[in-house]
Write a protein that holds these residues in place. Structure first.
Motif, short mmCIF file in Angstrom:
data_model
loop_
_atom_site.label_atom_id
_atom_site.label_comp_id
_atom_site.label_asym_id
_atom_site.label_seq_id
_atom_site.Cartn_x
_atom_site.Cartn_y
_atom_site.Cartn_z
N PHE A 190 6.61 -19.45 8.01
CA PHE A 190 6.03 -20.54 8.79
C PHE A 190 5.06 -21.42 7.99
N PRO A 191 4.22 -20.86 7.10
CA PRO A 191 3.32 -21.75 6.35
C PRO A 191 4.06 -22.83 5.55
N PHE A 192 5.23 -22.52 5.05
CA PHE A 192 5.99 -23.53 4.29
C PHE A 192 6.49 -24.64 5.21
N ILE A 193 6.83 -24.30 6.45
CA ILE A 193 7.22 -25.33 7.42
C ILE A 193 6.05 -26.28 7.66
N VAL A 194 4.86 -25.71 7.86
CA VAL A 194 3.66 -26.51 8.09
C VAL A 194 3.40 -27.44 6.91
N THR A 195 3.46 -26.90 5.71
CA THR A 195 3.17 -27.69 4.51
C THR A 195 4.18 -28.82 4.33
N ILE A 196 5.45 -28.52 4.48
CA ILE A 196 6.49 -29.53 4.27
C ILE A 196 6.40 -30.63 5.31
N VAL A 197 6.29 -30.26 6.58
CA VAL A 197 6.24 -31.26 7.65
C VAL A 197 4.99 -32.12 7.53
N TYR A 198 3.87 -31.50 7.18
CA TYR A 198 2.63 -32.28 7.10
C TYR A 198 2.70 -33.32 5.98
N TRP A 199 3.01 -32.87 4.75
CA TRP A 199 2.97 -33.80 3.62
C TRP A 199 4.15 -34.77 3.62
N ALA A 200 5.24 -34.38 4.25
CA ALA A 200 6.41 -35.28 4.27
C ALA A 200 6.38 -36.25 5.44
N GLN A 201 5.78 -35.86 6.57
CA GLN A 201 5.86 -36.68 7.78
C GLN A 201 4.50 -37.12 8.32
N GLY A 206 16.52 -30.11 13.16
CA GLY A 206 16.20 -30.12 11.74
C GLY A 206 15.18 -29.08 11.36
N ILE A 207 14.14 -28.93 12.18
CA ILE A 207 13.12 -27.92 11.88
C ILE A 207 13.70 -26.51 12.02
N ALA A 208 14.58 -26.31 13.01
CA ALA A 208 15.21 -24.99 13.18
C ALA A 208 16.09 -24.67 11.97
N VAL A 209 16.88 -25.64 11.53
CA VAL A 209 17.73 -25.44 10.35
C VAL A 209 16.87 -25.22 9.11
N GLY A 210 15.79 -26.03 9.00
CA GLY A 210 14.89 -25.86 7.86
C GLY A 210 14.27 -24.48 7.84
N CYS A 211 13.95 -23.95 9.02
CA CYS A 211 13.39 -22.60 9.11
C CYS A 211 14.38 -21.57 8.57
N CYS A 212 15.65 -21.73 8.93
CA CYS A 212 16.69 -20.81 8.44
C CYS A 212 16.84 -20.90 6.93
N ILE A 213 16.77 -22.13 6.41
CA ILE A 213 16.88 -22.31 4.96
C ILE A 213 15.69 -21.67 4.25
N LEU A 214 14.48 -21.90 4.79
CA LEU A 214 13.29 -21.31 4.18
C LEU A 214 13.34 -19.79 4.25
N PHE A 215 13.86 -19.27 5.36
CA PHE A 215 14.02 -17.81 5.46
C PHE A 215 14.90 -17.30 4.33
N GLY A 216 16.00 -18.01 4.07
CA GLY A 216 16.89 -17.62 2.98
C GLY A 216 16.21 -17.71 1.63
N VAL A 217 15.39 -18.76 1.43
CA VAL A 217 14.67 -18.91 0.16
C VAL A 217 13.67 -17.77 -0.02
N VAL A 218 12.91 -17.46 1.04
CA VAL A 218 11.94 -16.37 0.97
C VAL A 218 12.65 -15.04 0.72
N TRP A 219 13.75 -14.82 1.41
CA TRP A 219 14.52 -13.59 1.19
C TRP A 219 14.94 -13.49 -0.27
N GLY A 220 15.43 -14.61 -0.82
CA GLY A 220 15.87 -14.62 -2.21
C GLY A 220 14.73 -14.40 -3.19
N LEU A 221 13.56 -14.97 -2.91
CA LEU A 221 12.41 -14.80 -3.80
C LEU A 221 11.95 -13.34 -3.81
#
Length: 285
Positions: A121-132, A220-235
């Motif tokens: 969730f923190p990555f969602i906050v950061t991306i949405v804030y600085w991008a939008q 878009g935010i729901a899809v972005g959450c799924c993508i970020l989940f995958g990135v975090v899982w991979g990291l």
């Protein structure tokens, strides 16, 4: 699906105490880091509330609705996560048996989900804030600059700490569904806030202003959450692969034990207490 949705894990649960140990820090050092991060997060939240109520009536009014904002909710989540994880780490560092290991299985499973939320969730906050939401002009007030960097940049740094430093396993795939459910519940909070207080917490949730784009934002935010989940899982998978398999850094445990010794002692304790699922008391083995 319903069975997996409420899956509480397998026995023994976290036998080598991955939530309380690190591949690079000792248990006491990990406790100190988590305690300091918790202290900083709580200090940030309380300082902002006090400052706003003293210096700005407008911001003070906004502060009364602080729990309506996803940014503040996730930051409170970080503060409480680091507090709880520090307690679990401290009890492990003191005795080799974390408080988490003594909790009922549902609470252990919820802690695992809690960990997943603070790493996504923190990555969602950061991306949405600085991008939008960020208007492109730096803050003229030092306090505003610090408060926004703390909540919209350092929050992701805290999440990265939990991804990189502990020995946690990649999150369960079912957690992705729970993250979407939590986001949907927050959407309810946002519209209840509008019905009760008369304002939208975020402009992109205003159906009159956004029109058809509202659905695009939500999806878009729901899809972005799924993508970020995958990135975090991979990291997390990559960290485990590199540190444990490539570098041979299996972890730092209570009393200098190895991972195998830590796992064995945990299982023995569970058997002695009769907590191991399907176990037979030691005297009957």
């Amino acid at each position: 699906m319903a069975r997996n949705l409420f899956k509480f894990g397998v026995d023994p649960w976290d036998p080598t105490h991955r939530f309380e140990t690190s591949w690079i820090l000792s248990p006491f050092a990990l406790f100190c880091c988590r305690a300091l991060l918790s202290l900083y997060a709580f200090a940030t939240l309380l300082t902002i509330l006090i400052y706003d109520c003293i210096h700005s009536p407008e911001h003070c009014a906004e502060s009364r609705a602080t729990f309506s904002y996803f940014t503040h909710l996730t930051y409170w989540g970080l503060a409480f996560y680091f507090l709880v994880s520090a307690v679990h780490t401290f009890t492990y560092a003191r005795s080799g048996i974390p408080l988490l290991a003594k909790l009922p299985r549902p609470l252990q499973a919820l802690h695992s989900l809690f960990y997943t939320t603070v790493t996504v969730f923190p990555f969602i906050v950061t991306i949405v804030y600085w991008a939008q939401l960020y208007d492109g002009h730096w803050y003229t007030e030092v306090f505003r600059g610090w408060s926004n960097v703390s909540q919209h940049a350092l929050n992701s740094a805290m999440a990265l700490f939990e991804i990189i430093v502990p020995r946690t396993e990649p999150p369960l795939a079912i957690h992705m569904l729970w993250l979407i459910i939590i986001l949907a519940l927050y959407l309810c909070v946002a519209y209840v806030t509008y019905a009760d207080k008369g304002f939208y917490t975020y402009n992109f949730l205003d159906p009159e202003e956004q029109g058809a784009m509202l659905a695009a934002w939500i999806v878009g935010i729901a899809v972005g959450c799924c993508i970020l989940f995958g990135v975090v899982w991979g990291l997390i998978w990559m960290r485990k692969k590199v540190t444990e398999e490539k570098l041979g850094l299996k972890g730092k445990f209570f009393g200098g034990a190895t991972a195998m010794e830590d796992a064995s002692s945990s299982v023995v304790r569970e058997l002695e207490e009769g907590k191991h699922e399907g176990s037979v008391p030691l005297e009957n083995r």
